[in-house]
Design a protein around this motif. Structure first.
Motif, PDB file in Angstrom:
ATOM      1  N   TYR A  65       0.851  -1.191   0.000  1.00 28.78           N
ATOM      2  CA  TYR A  65       0.000   0.000   0.000  1.00 28.78           C
ATOM      3  C   TYR A  65       0.886   1.240   0.000  1.00 28.78           C
ATOM      4  CZ  TYR A  65      -3.900   3.088   1.310  1.00 28.78           C
ATOM      5  OH  TYR A  65      -4.847   4.076   1.325  1.00 28.78           O
ATOM      6  N   GLU A  79      -8.383   4.044   4.138  1.00 28.45           N
ATOM      7  CA  GLU A  79      -8.324   3.023   3.093  1.00 28.45           C
ATOM      8  C   GLU A  79      -7.334   1.914   3.509  1.00 28.45           C
ATOM      9  OE1 GLU A  79     -10.062   2.494   0.504  1.00 28.45           O
ATOM     10  OE2 GLU A  79      -8.834   0.861  -0.313  1.00 28.45           O
ATOM     11  N   ARG A  82      -8.996  -0.324   5.927  1.00 22.15           N
ATOM     12  CA  ARG A  82      -9.922  -1.239   5.232  1.00 22.15           C
ATOM     13  C   ARG A  82      -9.176  -2.447   4.671  1.00 22.15           C
ATOM     14  NH1 ARG A  82     -13.052   3.241   4.018  1.00 22.15           N
ATOM     15  NH2 ARG A  82     -11.758   3.858   2.247  1.00 22.15           N
ATOM     16  N   LYS A  83      -8.039  -2.187   4.074  1.00 19.34           N
ATOM     17  CA  LYS A  83      -7.231  -3.292   3.532  1.00 19.34           C
ATOM     18  C   LYS A  83      -6.836  -4.277   4.643  1.00 19.34           C
ATOM     19  CE  LYS A  83      -5.064  -0.809  -0.334  1.00 19.34           C
ATOM     20  NZ  LYS A  83      -5.556  -1.575  -1.495  1.00 19.34           N
ATOM     21  N   LYS A  85      -8.471  -4.841   7.465  1.00 17.14           N
ATOM     22  CA  LYS A  85      -9.635  -5.606   7.915  1.00 17.14           C
ATOM     23  C   LYS A  85     -10.029  -6.666   6.881  1.00 17.14           C
ATOM     24  CE  LYS A  85     -11.452  -1.962  10.922  1.00 17.14           C
ATOM     25  NZ  LYS A  85     -12.351  -0.803  11.013  1.00 17.14           N
ATOM     26  N   GLU A  86     -10.049  -6.263   5.623  1.00 16.99           N
ATOM     27  CA  GLU A  86     -10.420  -7.198   4.543  1.00 16.99           C
ATOM     28  C   GLU A  86      -9.499  -8.414   4.496  1.00 16.99           C
ATOM     29  OE1 GLU A  86     -11.823  -3.764   1.439  1.00 16.99           O
ATOM     30  OE2 GLU A  86     -10.282  -5.189   0.757  1.00 16.99           O
ATOM     31  N   ASN A  87      -8.220  -8.149   4.674  1.00 16.69           N
ATOM     32  CA  ASN A  87      -7.220  -9.206   4.494  1.00 16.69           C
ATOM     33  C   ASN A  87      -6.753  -9.830   5.806  1.00 16.69           C
ATOM     34  OD1 ASN A  87      -6.514  -9.054   1.447  1.00 16.69           O
ATOM     35  ND2 ASN A  87      -6.502  -6.913   2.119  1.00 16.69           N
ATOM     36  N   HIS A  88      -7.390  -9.405   6.898  1.00 22.63           N
ATOM     37  CA  HIS A  88      -7.039  -9.942   8.218  1.00 22.63           C
ATOM     38  C   HIS A  88      -5.546  -9.828   8.496  1.00 22.63           C
ATOM     39  CE1 HIS A  88     -11.128 -11.355   8.286  1.00 22.63           C
ATOM     40  NE2 HIS A  88     -10.926 -11.946   7.119  1.00 22.63           N
ATOM     41  N   ALA A 111      -7.515   0.263  12.376  1.00 19.09           N
ATOM     42  CA  ALA A 111      -7.715  -1.165  12.098  1.00 19.09           C
ATOM     43  C   ALA A 111      -8.348  -1.907  13.270  1.00 19.09           C
ATOM     44  CB  ALA A 111      -6.376  -1.813  11.747  1.00 19.09           C
ATOM     45  N   GLU A 114     -14.176   0.522  14.923  1.00 21.37           N
ATOM     46  CA  GLU A 114     -15.164   0.766  13.859  1.00 21.37           C
ATOM     47  C   GLU A 114     -15.462   2.254  13.698  1.00 21.37           C
ATOM     48  OE1 GLU A 114     -16.070  -1.485  11.716  1.00 21.37           O
ATOM     49  OE2 GLU A 114     -14.844  -2.925  12.830  1.00 21.37           O
TER      50      GLU A 114
END
Lengths: 390, 390
Positions: A65, A79, A82-83, A85-88, A111, A114
């Motif tokens: 990133y 952003e 978000r990456k 959280k999405e990718n753990h 991270a 919320e």
């Protein structure tokens, strides 16, 4: 001394070829990393390849990133979160200067929660945890690699605020001075102005002499000035670069002003509007602000100005037989001369600011002095100090 | 600079009335404490009652364990570890000087393992974990409150060895300078000699000048000498006591010699046999060892001795026009005079040692130089330096 708490949970790994340990140290902290960086320049220098090889070599999965800006933006940090959280992901590897490490800290908080990230910066929300950070410092100046502070800009509201917590110190910081050999000389001069300002702030706002902290600060200041002098003519001098890198880390870590009663940051209060409203490097703004602030404050801090002149700048002989105010004037003039010598501006016009928006700067400085807890300056003081920058 | 790693995971809480936080901080770490201390004097001073009230106030169950000796003994530490295991304790609250904190570290390791404790000190066993420690420093000198080292004595074998690890830094160290106001002046002089020696060791063994570290060390040394000067006539001066307390913590923490190539500890190698074989305070031994070592080393380190004389001792004018060796002699003489001024001995006979057992001291010094990794001294060197102490 006044009461203080000091902690630096960061492990510093300093020196040449230390990045050989990056993969292993990261793998000891997390197995899935966000690899955060700024410009593509780390690809040209080979640093990108080194980091990738280190992470892959130890089986650390990573999401890349880039694109962190010099004044890091909250939307970019969100952003990044978000990456994560999405990718753990479970660790951030931040490779760059203070901006990248500052943004890594913001992402590390975002991270884990919320709430909108900016809420933590405007104290609408509080945090206790953050993802671990492994930092590789490439542009030493701000101590972000060795402190628990992050300054972020909200581009929607044009606000620049900070968070501070034990939770966001990097777990490990890699300081390889050989990565700094090609930093342009002028950038290095701005960085040194910034490093020195971090030391001067506490020194000049101290309520009295504090021999222990004074002695350390004076020593670090002399070392930074001496190392910059070498870099001016020998930019790739590793020893001088090492001195600047380690001094930068220590200068704004809290240690050197621990216990110093009165220590505050009026020069940063006055400078932030300059580099915020005008496109000015922070260090260049500081070399304009500091002499003006010293001129305004000299009746009450002449003694401290003389000490700085004698002990840091070696002006003992020039100060002999002078009254405190005469001496303070000499020190301030010599400081201005030194800034000129390193090609940083000492007046607004030298930075291309022909007509300062004093109202806007004063308003922001007033807000910052409240936000950062810098007491003792009313609107009139601030306007008068800005006037001294012309 | 040379490569280095530096970490200080300890949180420092410094100042007046900070013990109000002891219970809460301890409760955040563990619920069942070993309350470790040395002499009964903490009962007379009221410190014992404060600690008990703090722990009880936060519901921390504790087992009391006093009797730590000035040179802490391995058997006493093993008994402490047994108490921890029997009572399922999860934190050590160490209240005292360096000896108590050193022993707390040994107990913290022993409590986590089944091996004999001494095995860790003689490198027969290794450790990675240790029970958390909360330290309350009362006799500042050794930096034990801010480092990861423990020196223990095996009274069965007459050996004095050390362990060093990130795992045994105190989690929190309370530094309240008001607890030090009644330390006898002479003890304080020995402590300051020890603190200064921790700074001088790296300064005089450095392979070249290191302006950043030199500057910090010089500043701390000046501050310690200045503060001791105040304590000599005004023992209860809180500001001077504060300076000594914070300087002591920083002096042997690793920070101030970070990156200093060549830094080693020959004076400690030479001193340990003196205080080991004769009943001599460590600081008194150091003020005998250091001038002798400087006299022996001056041909190769005259430049560093001159720097120390100029920058720490303010001898610039006396050194003008002198050759390096003449200048070094002046600095060493002035240093001896300063030791006399603070009533620490500079020759063996002043410490009551009429006939030194040179063989025994040399043998132990040779063993220590190997154990601590102090290169460059053969038996002849060591004998010659001991001869200079007469």
């Amino acid at each position: 001394m006044q009461n203080f708490e000091w902690v630096t949970p960061t492990k510093v790994i300093f020196g040449s070829k230390i990045l050989e340990k990056l993969g292993k140290k990261t793998a000891g902290i997390g197995k899935q990393a966000l690899f955060l960086y700024g410009k593509e320049s780390i690809k040209k220098s080979g640093l990108y390849d080194t980091v990738v090889a280190q992470l892959k070599g130890e089986g650390v999965f990573f999401v890349e990133y880039g694109g962190v800006q010099p004044n890091p933006r909250i939307s970019h940090a969100e952003e990044g979160a978000r990456k994560i959280k999405e990718n753990h992901l479970d660790v951030i590897v931040a490779v760059g200067g203070g901006s990248v490490i500052d943004e890594a800290k913001a992402i590390a908080v975002a991270a884990c929660y919320e709430e909108p990230l900016w809420d933590f910066f405007i104290r609408k929300a509080s945090f206790k945890k953050a993802l671990p950070i492994v930092a590789v410092q490439t542009l030493p100046a701000t101590s972000s690699e060795l402190n628990g502070a992050s300054v972020m800009t909200n581009e929607a509201t044009h606000e620049k605020f900070s968070i501070r917590s034990e939770a966001i110190y990097p777990k490990v910081s890699f300081l390889d001075p050989s990565l700094t050999l090609d930093i342009p000389v002028q950038y290095t001069a701005y960085a040194c102005t910034d490093i020195l300002s971090h030391l001067m702030e506490g020194y000049f706002t101290a309520s009295s002499d504090f021999p222990l902290q004074d002695g350390m600060v004076e020593g670090v200041c002399r070392a930074v000035m001496g190392a910059l002098e070498i870099v001016l003519t020998d930019p790739r001098n590793l020893e001088a670069r090492s001195t600047i890198m380690w001094a930068a880390a220590l200068a704004w870590n809290g240690l050197l002003k621990s216990g110093v009663e009165g220590a505050s940051i009026p020069n940063h209060v006055l400078e932030h509007p300059l580099s915020g409203f005008y496109d000015l490097p922070h260090g260049a703004g500081l070399s304009i602000v500091i002499p003006a602030w010293l001129k305004y404050m000299k009746p009450s801090i002449a003694h401290r100005i003389l000490l700085y002149g004698e002990r840091v700048m070696g002006l003992g002989k020039k100060l002999e037989g002078k009254t405190p105010l005469e001496g303070a004037d000499i020190v301030i003039e010599e400081l201005e001369d030194w800034y000129r010598h390193i090609h940083t501006p000492v007046h607004l016009k030298e930075a291309g600011i022909i007509s300062l928006d004093v109202d806007a700067c004063t308003n922001q400085a007033m807000a910052l002095s409240e936000y950062w807890g810098v007491p003792g300056y009313d609107e009139e003081d601030i306007r008068a100090i800005y006037a001294l920058m012309n």
